[in-house]
Write a protein that holds these residues in place. Structure first.
Motif, PDB file in Angstrom:
ATOM      1  N   VAL A   1     -23.132  42.408  53.387  1.00  0.00           N
ATOM      2  CA  VAL A   1     -23.168  43.302  52.224  1.00  0.00           C
ATOM      3  C   VAL A   1     -24.203  44.404  52.447  1.00  0.00           C
ATOM      4  CG1 VAL A   1     -23.671  43.470  49.755  1.00  0.00           C
ATOM      5  CG2 VAL A   1     -22.391  41.508  50.640  1.00  0.00           C
ATOM      6  N   ALA A   2     -25.385  44.022  52.939  1.00  0.00           N
ATOM      7  CA  ALA A   2     -26.432  45.017  53.197  1.00  0.00           C
ATOM      8  C   ALA A   2     -25.988  46.004  54.261  1.00  0.00           C
ATOM      9  CB  ALA A   2     -27.720  44.311  53.624  1.00  0.00           C
ATOM     10  N   ALA A   3     -25.288  45.509  55.306  1.00  0.00           N
ATOM     11  CA  ALA A   3     -24.812  46.400  56.369  1.00  0.00           C
ATOM     12  C   ALA A   3     -23.803  47.407  55.827  1.00  0.00           C
ATOM     13  CB  ALA A   3     -24.192  45.577  57.497  1.00  0.00           C
TER      14      ALA A   3
ATOM     15  N   ALA B   1     -19.376  43.747  43.233  1.00  0.00           N
ATOM     16  CA  ALA B   1     -20.322  43.825  42.123  1.00  0.00           C
ATOM     17  C   ALA B   1     -21.692  44.154  42.702  1.00  0.00           C
ATOM     18  CB  ALA B   1     -20.350  42.502  41.357  1.00  0.00           C
ATOM     19  N   PRO B   2     -22.624  44.610  41.866  1.00  0.00           N
ATOM     20  CA  PRO B   2     -23.958  44.947  42.395  1.00  0.00           C
ATOM     21  C   PRO B   2     -24.630  43.806  43.141  1.00  0.00           C
ATOM     22  CG  PRO B   2     -23.700  45.816  40.182  1.00  0.00           C
ATOM     23  CD  PRO B   2     -22.497  44.960  40.444  1.00  0.00           C
ATOM     24  N   ASP B   3     -24.355  42.577  42.746  1.00  0.00           N
ATOM     25  CA  ASP B   3     -25.048  41.447  43.370  1.00  0.00           C
ATOM     26  C   ASP B   3     -24.228  40.768  44.461  1.00  0.00           C
ATOM     27  OD1 ASP B   3     -23.147  40.535  41.619  1.00  0.00           O
ATOM     28  OD2 ASP B   3     -24.337  38.847  40.888  1.00  0.00           O
ATOM     29  N   GLY B   4     -23.136  41.367  44.890  1.00  0.00           N
ATOM     30  CA  GLY B   4     -22.392  40.762  45.983  1.00  0.00           C
ATOM     31  C   GLY B   4     -20.964  41.261  46.096  1.00  0.00           C
ATOM     32  N   ILE B   5     -20.286  40.782  47.119  1.00  0.00           N
ATOM     33  CA  ILE B   5     -18.890  41.142  47.374  1.00  0.00           C
ATOM     34  C   ILE B   5     -18.123  39.862  47.681  1.00  0.00           C
ATOM     35  CG2 ILE B   5     -17.297  42.356  48.919  1.00  0.00           C
ATOM     36  CD1 ILE B   5     -19.481  44.419  49.408  1.00  0.00           C
ATOM     37  N   ARG B   6     -17.016  39.671  46.978  1.00  0.00           N
ATOM     38  CA  ARG B   6     -16.133  38.548  47.274  1.00  0.00           C
ATOM     39  C   ARG B   6     -14.817  39.083  47.819  1.00  0.00           C
ATOM     40  NH1 ARG B   6     -16.606  35.276  41.591  1.00  0.00           N
ATOM     41  NH2 ARG B   6     -18.874  34.982  41.586  1.00  0.00           N
TER      42      ARG B   6
END
Length: 738
Positions: free
Chosen positions: A231-233, A386-391
């Motif tokens: 996600v950060a990448a 979402a701001p706190d992650g990706i599914r």
């Protein structure tokens, strides 16, 4: 006589998009186009209030009051007046004590009949601690974007009606059904240019199974949370290349498909919301899946590829008014399946993780995850961000892919995301789409180093000294013993007087005892051999001899027309003989020089050392369990490096070689007879040869080892080989990796 109905609602022909969905229902009747969503409540749900709330939504939304009637090959649609719309079906379902998702599955899968009635139903499942409610709507009147709006309005209507209050004005107002946007001439022209020259064909990947003429569209899915590092990448790369998150993820998906054989001319389905800006909350079927076409250039940088993906994606969105079903009708098709649409892979991106928990008349309601057990596309990545992650929810056709196939593809997708961000200026063709399991498996397969592996020449001599009367080669009715072969090798050494370490000796002979003796005799001088195929063009042979610097031609049978300082005919090989003393062999000397096709169009020479060859032969002998009595067929032309395995693995490990006639490379019956008559343990061939002989030779492969090398084997060929009952070994590898 029955009086005509006054002011009957007008029936209109279905649109191209609607007709396409209906035809899919007819082609695959067991897989309905139903969308379903459900939730569990912590308390009881009132069945009368559910019916009343659904009726309120039916009165409000013309799209939910749209009925479809199928008559033969014709589909018509009618927006029913409020007073004529029947109440939606609401059933109380009997619980069998299982999980609600499983309990709802038959209810979700039941198809709708195209009789003109609304295409909406609900089922209430009464549980011991709380109830669950499921809605099923046909895709003709609904899409995924409609779900949160529907749930919000249903909850508001339910709360009012359960409490005996009137509906608020907003829920009582009629929401007209939206027409499809008008098709613009510039959009027509855009798609003509984008799809010029494209032929719809099955986009088979290198993994999975071949498609079938009558697919069932049975599907399965997996859901994964993208690791924080990935996600950060993604979010760093979107800032670096100035592209939105959806484009970065889409670019990685395209590269993953290309790495699995779908490229380089890729067409991927990308859903577009075609609601007008003034009606973003309209309920209905307002999605067009756009055929995004991307041609991959391996030399293009990551940065440029992502930006080109961005431009192509947004260009497609601005021309979303042309229905994809209309484009599909105009596209040339190949193949034998009715599913030859513009694309078989799709990528979907939405913000958020779906409908969150909500209150239903003061009771907490938690959404459930439902699947309808089908997959319209071979493979679809549904990204929820979402701001706190990706599914990522991966939906795939289970008749094409096993779950393990899809899990590996997803792992490679994750790895590509990290690789894209690590060097945005790297060429996309240089990216390696390997996940952790790939690295583990490939690392284990390549962990073959054995510095103490005995030299091949030394091993062959040791076998001959131990049992000189044992069979070394069988060539038709001719049998040569180990002692006879070694005696012939010594004769070759003596005939090559003057050859020594650092020299290259060109060897041209048909597969048989003379060629085997030539190889061993060259090594006894300390020189390396250059294999020539006398049937290759004279210009190719002349180039190889000249480029290698070979000073001697050692030949048997048909002499090649090449100029060399010295030509020596291989002495006859006796049937028996006595081995001489142990040879004095330098393990660091060269074994052979092999020419393969080069990128420049000219053959490319690769030198292979004796230590590397010893390691290779020892590895395969161990891998195959070769030993005393082991019989391996010598089938491949000796100018192909894998032919050396067929000769040397049995000779060095105590087995013997069964020489195959050239006919056996094309005639499956001849190969089957050879395998059976000589009770061969193993046979190796290239994919090209396997295709030619498998139909007739397959019945003789059961219980034997089949090796496939020289070229990458297609998965379907591997499956056909495995179906014979053989033990299949994949031995492809460029000469450079020996």
């Amino acid at each position: 006589m029955t009086a005509p109905v006054q002011n009957a609602p007008a029936a209109r022909p279905a649109t191209v998009r609607e007709e396409a969905l209906w035809l899919l229902d007819r082609m695959v009747p067991g897989v309905p186009n139903n969308l379903a969503f459900a939730f569990c409540a912590e308390g009881r749900i009132s069945l009368p209030a559910v019916r009343a709330a659904l009726m309120a939504l039916l009165r409000r939304h013309e799209s939910l009051r749209t009925g479809y009637r199928a008559e033969g090959a014709k589909l018509t649609r009618t927006v029913l007046p409020v007073e004529e719309a029947d109440a939606p079906e609401v059933l109380r379902l009997t619980s069998a004590g299982g999980e609600p998702e499983d309990e709802f599955a038959p209810f979700v899968a039941r198809p709708f009949e195209m009789t003109g009635a609304p295409l909406l139903r609900a089922g209430l499942l009464v549980g011991p601690d709380g109830d669950a409610l499921c809605f099923v709507v046909h895709h003709l009147v609904f899409d995924a974007t409609s779900i949160p709006v529907f749930v919000e309005e249903f909850a508001a209507a339910y709360e009012c009606l359960a409490a005996g209050r009137p509906l608020p004005p907003a829920l009582a107002a009629v929401a007209p059904a939206l027409p499809d946007p008008p098709v613009r001439a510039k959009s027509e022209e855009y798609w003509r240019e984008q799809l010029a020259g494209h032929a719809a064909a099955p986009a088979a990947l290198r993994c999975g199974r071949a498609d079938v003429p009558a697919p069932t569209l049975a599907g399965d899915h997996l859901v994964r949370a993208l690791p924080e590092s990935a996600v950060a990448a993604v979010r760093r790369l979107q800032r670096t290349v100035r592209a939105p998150e959806t484009v970065v993820l889409l670019a990685a998906y395209l590269l993953m498909l290309d790495a699995h054989g779908a490229g380089p001319d890729l067409v991927v389905g990308v859903p577009a919301n075609i609601r007008p800006q003034d009606a973003p909350r309209a309920i209905g079927y307002h999605i067009n899946v756009l055929p995004l076409r991307m041609r991959l250039d391996p030399g293009e940088s990551v940065r440029d590829f992502v930006r080109r993906t961005r431009d192509g994606y947004f260009d497609a969105l601005t021309h979303a008014d042309v229905p994809v079903d209309e484009l599909t009708r105009r596209t040339r098709r190949t193949g034998d399946t009715w599913r030859n649409m513009l694309f078989q892979h799709a990528f979907n991106y939405v913000e958020g993780f779906g409908v969150p928990a909500f209150a239903l008349a003061g009771t907490k309601a938690e959404p459930l995850h439902l699947e309808n057990g089908s997959a319209k596309f071979d493979l679809e990545f549904f990204v929820m961000s979402a701001p706190d992650g990706i599914r990522i929810r991966v939906v795939y056709r289970s008749e094409l892919f096993d779950r393990d196939d899809v899990e590996l593809m997803y792992e490679r997708f994750e790895h590509l995301l990290l690789a894209l961000e690590s060097d945005p200026d790297a060429a996309v063709g240089a990216l390696r789409a390997w996940g952790e399991r790939d690295r583990s498996v490939i690392g284990a397969a390549n962990d073959t180093a054995a510095d103490d592996a005995p030299a091949v020449l030394t091993s062959v001599h040791a076998r001959a000294a131990a049992d000189p009367a044992a069979t070394a080669l069988v060539d038709g009715d001719r049998v040569v013993t180990r002692g006879g072969l070694w005696t012939a090798a010594l004769a070759v050494r003596d005939a090559l007087d003057g050859a020594g370490p650092g020299d290259i000796v060109a060897v041209a002979a048909p597969r048989g005892p003379e060629l085997a003796a030539a190889v061993l005799g060259v090594w006894l001088t300390g020189a390396a051999y250059l294999p020539l195929d006398p049937d290759h063009p004279a210009s190719r042979l002349a180039y190889q001899v000249d480029d290698s610097g070979a000073g001697t031609l050692l030949w048997s049978g048909k002499r090649p027309d090449v100029e060399v300082p010295r030509a020596v005919e291989v002495p006859p090989v006796p049937a028996t003989g006595t081995p001489g003393p142990v040879p004095d062999e330098d393990p660091d000397a060269l074994a052979y020089l092999m020419y393969t096709s080069g990128s420049t169009g000219r053959p490319k020479g690769t030198l292979v050392g004796r230590r590397a060859l010893a390691n290779l032969v020892a590895h395969f002998a161990d891998e195959l369990g070769a030993g005393d009595g082991y019989a391996m067929v010598w089938l491949t032309t000796f100018a192909f490096d894998i032919s050396g395995l067929e000769l040397l693995v049995p000779l060095a490990s105590g087995g013997h070689v069964v020489v195959a006639p050239d006919e056996a490379r094309l005639n499956g019956r001849a190969l089957a007879d050879l395998l059976t008559r000589h009770q061969a343990d193993a046979v190796q061939a290239t994919p090209t040869t396997w295709r030619a002989v498998l139909d007739d030779a397959g019945q003789a492969l059961g219980g034997r080892q089949a090796l496939c090398g020289g070229e990458p084997p297609p998965p379907e060929l591997a499956r056909r080989l495995l179906d014979t009952g053989c033990e299949l070994h994949h031995v492809y590898g460029p000469t450079e990796t020996t």
